[in-house]
Write a protein that holds these residues in place. Sequence first.
Motif, short mmCIF file in Angstrom:
data_model
loop_
_atom_site.label_atom_id
_atom_site.label_comp_id
_atom_site.label_asym_id
_atom_site.label_seq_id
_atom_site.Cartn_x
_atom_site.Cartn_y
_atom_site.Cartn_z
N ALA A 110 0.84 -1.20 0.00
CA ALA A 110 0.00 0.00 0.00
C ALA A 110 0.88 1.26 0.00
O ALA A 110 2.06 1.22 0.35
N THR A 152 0.16 4.40 1.61
CA THR A 152 0.18 5.26 2.79
C THR A 152 0.53 4.46 4.04
O THR A 152 0.30 3.25 4.12
N SER A 185 -0.87 4.49 6.98
CA SER A 185 -2.03 3.91 7.65
C SER A 185 -2.49 2.63 6.95
O SER A 185 -2.86 1.65 7.62
N GLU A 186 -2.45 2.62 5.63
CA GLU A 186 -2.83 1.42 4.89
C GLU A 186 -1.82 0.30 5.11
O GLU A 186 -2.20 -0.88 5.18
N ALA A 201 -2.49 -1.14 8.50
CA ALA A 201 -3.72 -1.93 8.44
C ALA A 201 -3.52 -3.27 7.76
O ALA A 201 -4.22 -4.25 8.06
N SER A 202 -2.53 -3.35 6.85
CA SER A 202 -2.27 -4.61 6.15
C SER A 202 -1.48 -5.59 7.00
O SER A 202 -1.37 -6.77 6.65
N ARG A 228 -5.06 -1.01 13.93
CA ARG A 228 -5.23 -2.45 13.69
C ARG A 228 -5.21 -3.17 15.04
O ARG A 228 -4.38 -2.88 15.89
#
Length: 232
Positions: A66, A68, A70-71, A74-75, A103
């Motif tokens: 991803a 960013t 944050s992404e 989150a992954s 997360r």
Amino acid sequence: MLEISGLRAGYGAVEVLRGIDMHVGAGEIVAVLGSNGVGKTTLNMVLSGIMRANAGDIRFNGSRLARTSSEIVASGLIHVPEGRKIFPNLDILENLELGCYMRGKANRKRNLERVFEIFPRLRERIAQKAGTLSGGEQQMLAIGRGLMAEPLFLILDEPSLGLSPLLVEEMFTLIQRLNQDGLPIMLVEQNVVQSLELANRAYIIENGEIALSGDAESVRNNPDLRRTYLGL
């Protein structure tokens, strides 16, 4: 878990990473070694989404990484940064709870118990301001905060930096324990000897390029490494 191909990155006209190729498989500890200024920090910043690559491809857990931060969090790719970067005016519990902001929030209580099982000293000092902890305790807190996000992959950036020899031994034992539970770890370190004792494989970075790579034993016994890093 992580595949990097032809990665180039830098600051303005200054290219720091000059075509990095590397990978980390499921269940591995892979050491990324090199002295100051060779590009380790830049590599971590790109993997964490803090800066953009100029060229190359990064794939995490089978998909393109991803864009960013944050992404990326989150992954499931979690970076415990050099220097710990804790919040000194917040207590231990508050620091840990911030780890699950993006997360792992649904499992906050369960993850707290796991962190306290791994780091009983943090439970004992749960209401203590993070800035008053010792260096070793702050490093435990930084790793614990990362574990709160339920990482699928963990980047540990100089976890032994500034610790006493006894605490360094304790930290590397902890890293081994986390890996034995199935967590793949990219260990970015200057501590060459102990990193190579712990890791499955290793990459040596020099001047933004991979100068040497292979299984940890062959890298450890390579005469170029022994001469350059160990003075032997």
